[in-house]
Design a protein around this motif. Structure first.
Motif, PDB file in Angstrom:
ATOM      1  N   ILE A  82      53.133  38.509  36.414  1.00 10.37           N
ATOM      2  CA  ILE A  82      51.983  39.252  36.924  1.00 10.37           C
ATOM      3  C   ILE A  82      52.194  40.735  36.678  1.00 10.37           C
ATOM      4  O   ILE A  82      53.259  41.275  36.970  1.00 10.37           O
ATOM      5  CB  ILE A  82      51.782  39.004  38.431  1.00 10.37           C
ATOM      6  CG1 ILE A  82      51.526  37.514  38.680  1.00 10.37           C
ATOM      7  CG2 ILE A  82      50.646  39.857  38.975  1.00 10.37           C
ATOM      8  CD1 ILE A  82      51.436  37.141  40.141  1.00 10.37           C
ATOM      9  N   ASN A  83      51.171  41.366  36.106  1.00  8.26           N
ATOM     10  CA  ASN A  83      51.160  42.824  35.961  1.00  8.26           C
ATOM     11  C   ASN A  83      50.113  43.384  36.900  1.00  8.26           C
ATOM     12  O   ASN A  83      48.970  42.910  36.920  1.00  8.26           O
ATOM     13  CB  ASN A  83      50.844  43.236  34.524  1.00  8.26           C
ATOM     14  CG  ASN A  83      52.013  43.009  33.619  1.00  8.26           C
ATOM     15  OD1 ASN A  83      52.280  41.869  33.247  1.00  8.26           O
ATOM     16  ND2 ASN A  83      52.720  44.068  33.295  1.00  8.26           N
ATOM     17  N   TYR A  84      50.522  44.372  37.674  1.00  2.73           N
ATOM     18  CA  TYR A  84      49.645  45.031  38.636  1.00  2.73           C
ATOM     19  C   TYR A  84      49.442  46.448  38.132  1.00  2.73           C
ATOM     20  O   TYR A  84      50.402  47.213  38.010  1.00  2.73           O
ATOM     21  CB  TYR A  84      50.331  45.017  40.012  1.00  2.73           C
ATOM     22  CG  TYR A  84      49.443  45.384  41.158  1.00  2.73           C
ATOM     23  CD1 TYR A  84      48.469  44.509  41.610  1.00  2.73           C
ATOM     24  CD2 TYR A  84      49.593  46.595  41.811  1.00  2.73           C
ATOM     25  CE1 TYR A  84      47.658  44.831  42.681  1.00  2.73           C
ATOM     26  CE2 TYR A  84      48.792  46.932  42.882  1.00  2.73           C
ATOM     27  CZ  TYR A  84      47.832  46.055  43.315  1.00  2.73           C
ATOM     28  OH  TYR A  84      47.027  46.381  44.367  1.00  2.73           O
ATOM     29  N   LEU A  85      48.214  46.788  37.777  1.00  7.69           N
ATOM     30  CA  LEU A  85      47.896  48.079  37.185  1.00  7.69           C
ATOM     31  C   LEU A  85      47.234  48.975  38.224  1.00  7.69           C
ATOM     32  O   LEU A  85      46.338  48.530  38.943  1.00  7.69           O
ATOM     33  CB  LEU A  85      46.959  47.897  35.993  1.00  7.69           C
ATOM     34  CG  LEU A  85      47.420  46.875  34.946  1.00  7.69           C
ATOM     35  CD1 LEU A  85      46.292  46.536  33.993  1.00  7.69           C
ATOM     36  CD2 LEU A  85      48.611  47.401  34.197  1.00  7.69           C
ATOM     37  N   TRP A  93      41.674  55.985  43.093  1.00  5.37           N
ATOM     38  CA  TRP A  93      42.376  55.068  42.217  1.00  5.37           C
ATOM     39  C   TRP A  93      41.844  53.649  42.359  1.00  5.37           C
ATOM     40  O   TRP A  93      41.220  53.299  43.348  1.00  5.37           O
ATOM     41  CB  TRP A  93      43.878  55.112  42.469  1.00  5.37           C
ATOM     42  CG  TRP A  93      44.295  54.923  43.895  1.00  5.37           C
ATOM     43  CD1 TRP A  93      44.364  55.869  44.862  1.00  5.37           C
ATOM     44  CD2 TRP A  93      44.689  53.701  44.515  1.00  5.37           C
ATOM     45  NE1 TRP A  93      44.788  55.315  46.047  1.00  5.37           N
ATOM     46  CE2 TRP A  93      44.999  53.984  45.866  1.00  5.37           C
ATOM     47  CE3 TRP A  93      44.818  52.399  44.064  1.00  5.37           C
ATOM     48  CZ2 TRP A  93      45.426  53.017  46.760  1.00  5.37           C
ATOM     49  CZ3 TRP A  93      45.242  51.423  44.958  1.00  5.37           C
ATOM     50  CH2 TRP A  93      45.546  51.740  46.283  1.00  5.37           C
ATOM     51  N   ARG A  94      42.097  52.849  41.342  1.00 12.11           N
ATOM     52  CA  ARG A  94      41.665  51.459  41.345  1.00 12.11           C
ATOM     53  C   ARG A  94      42.803  50.599  40.792  1.00 12.11           C
ATOM     54  O   ARG A  94      43.733  51.118  40.169  1.00 12.11           O
ATOM     55  CB  ARG A  94      40.390  51.275  40.531  1.00 12.11           C
ATOM     56  CG  ARG A  94      40.508  51.644  39.083  1.00 12.11           C
ATOM     57  CD  ARG A  94      39.152  51.738  38.385  1.00 12.11           C
ATOM     58  NE  ARG A  94      39.316  52.043  36.987  1.00 12.11           N
ATOM     59  CZ  ARG A  94      39.619  53.227  36.489  1.00 12.11           C
ATOM     60  NH1 ARG A  94      39.811  54.251  37.285  1.00 12.11           N
ATOM     61  NH2 ARG A  94      39.731  53.415  35.192  1.00 12.11           N
ATOM     62  N   THR A  95      42.704  49.324  41.012  1.00 16.51           N
ATOM     63  CA  THR A  95      43.746  48.411  40.560  1.00 16.51           C
ATOM     64  C   THR A  95      43.141  47.298  39.715  1.00 16.51           C
ATOM     65  O   THR A  95      41.945  47.012  39.802  1.00 16.51           O
ATOM     66  CB  THR A  95      44.494  47.776  41.747  1.00 16.51           C
ATOM     67  OG1 THR A  95      43.571  47.004  42.504  1.00 16.51           O
ATOM     68  CG2 THR A  95      45.152  48.832  42.617  1.00 16.51           C
ATOM     69  N   ALA A  96      43.986  46.670  38.938  1.00 19.75           N
ATOM     70  CA  ALA A  96      43.612  45.492  38.160  1.00 19.75           C
ATOM     71  C   ALA A  96      44.882  44.660  37.990  1.00 19.75           C
ATOM     72  O   ALA A  96      45.988  45.176  38.121  1.00 19.75           O
ATOM     73  CB  ALA A  96      43.042  45.887  36.794  1.00 19.75           C
TER      74      ALA A  96
END
Length: 169
Positions: A82-85, A93-96
């Protein structure tokens, strides 16, 4: 050289920052990078694949974030990378996420919270309680994050229990 060693991260990085302006209106330009290390998010260890803070606008003190954190989770019968961006300006900020093998976001959330996918939870008969716990956790986390980020300058010492900074010539 920057060395982070606290309850949030254990990492080594570097920075090339310049303070500009004057005592009435100071500004900051440049960037900081994390070269290697790990971060601890909700009791899970993530490795830094990339970690950049860019201070592009000297007067806002609002750096652009570009973080790629990775972890591996072993579910009941599958291993997931899993990559958490984390990206965007610090103020918004936002995440993906992305996974290998690919999963829908609900399964990624279940893996991060419970270590199993939604299908695994359903097969075990724990889906309803897990969803309830997950929703409560999300509401509490979101409330705490929005409270903490709203007045970060005053709250930072409480969020991070220690910060060691080493510099060299």
């Amino acid at each position: 050289t920057i060395r982070l060693n606290n309850n949030v991260a254990n990492a080594v990085g570097s920075a090339d920052l310049r303070i500009i302006g004057d005592s009435v209106r100071p500004g900051l330009v440049g960037q900081a990078q994390i070269h290697r290390g790990s971060a601890f998010i909700q009791d899970r260890e993530f490795q830094f694949e990339r970690g950049n803070l860019a201070f592009n606008d000297p007067w806002t003190w609002d750096p652009d974030l570009d973080f790629d954190l990775s972890t591996t989770i072993e579910s009941r019968d599958q291993r997931y990378d899993i990559n958490y961006l984390v990206m965007g300006p610090f103020s918004d900020w936002r995440t993906a996420t992305r996974t290998d093998p690919a999963l829908p976001q609900s399964d990624v959330n279940a893996l991060l919270w419970f270590g199993v996918t939604m299908d695994d939870l359903e097969e075990m008969g724990d889906l309803a309680s897990a969803v309830g716990q997950g929703v409560a956790d999300l509401i509490i986390s979101d409330l705490l994050l929005s409270t903490q980020m709203g007045d970060l300058g005053n709250e930072l010492p409480r969020l991070i229990d220690r910060m060691e900074l080493m510099t060299g010539v």
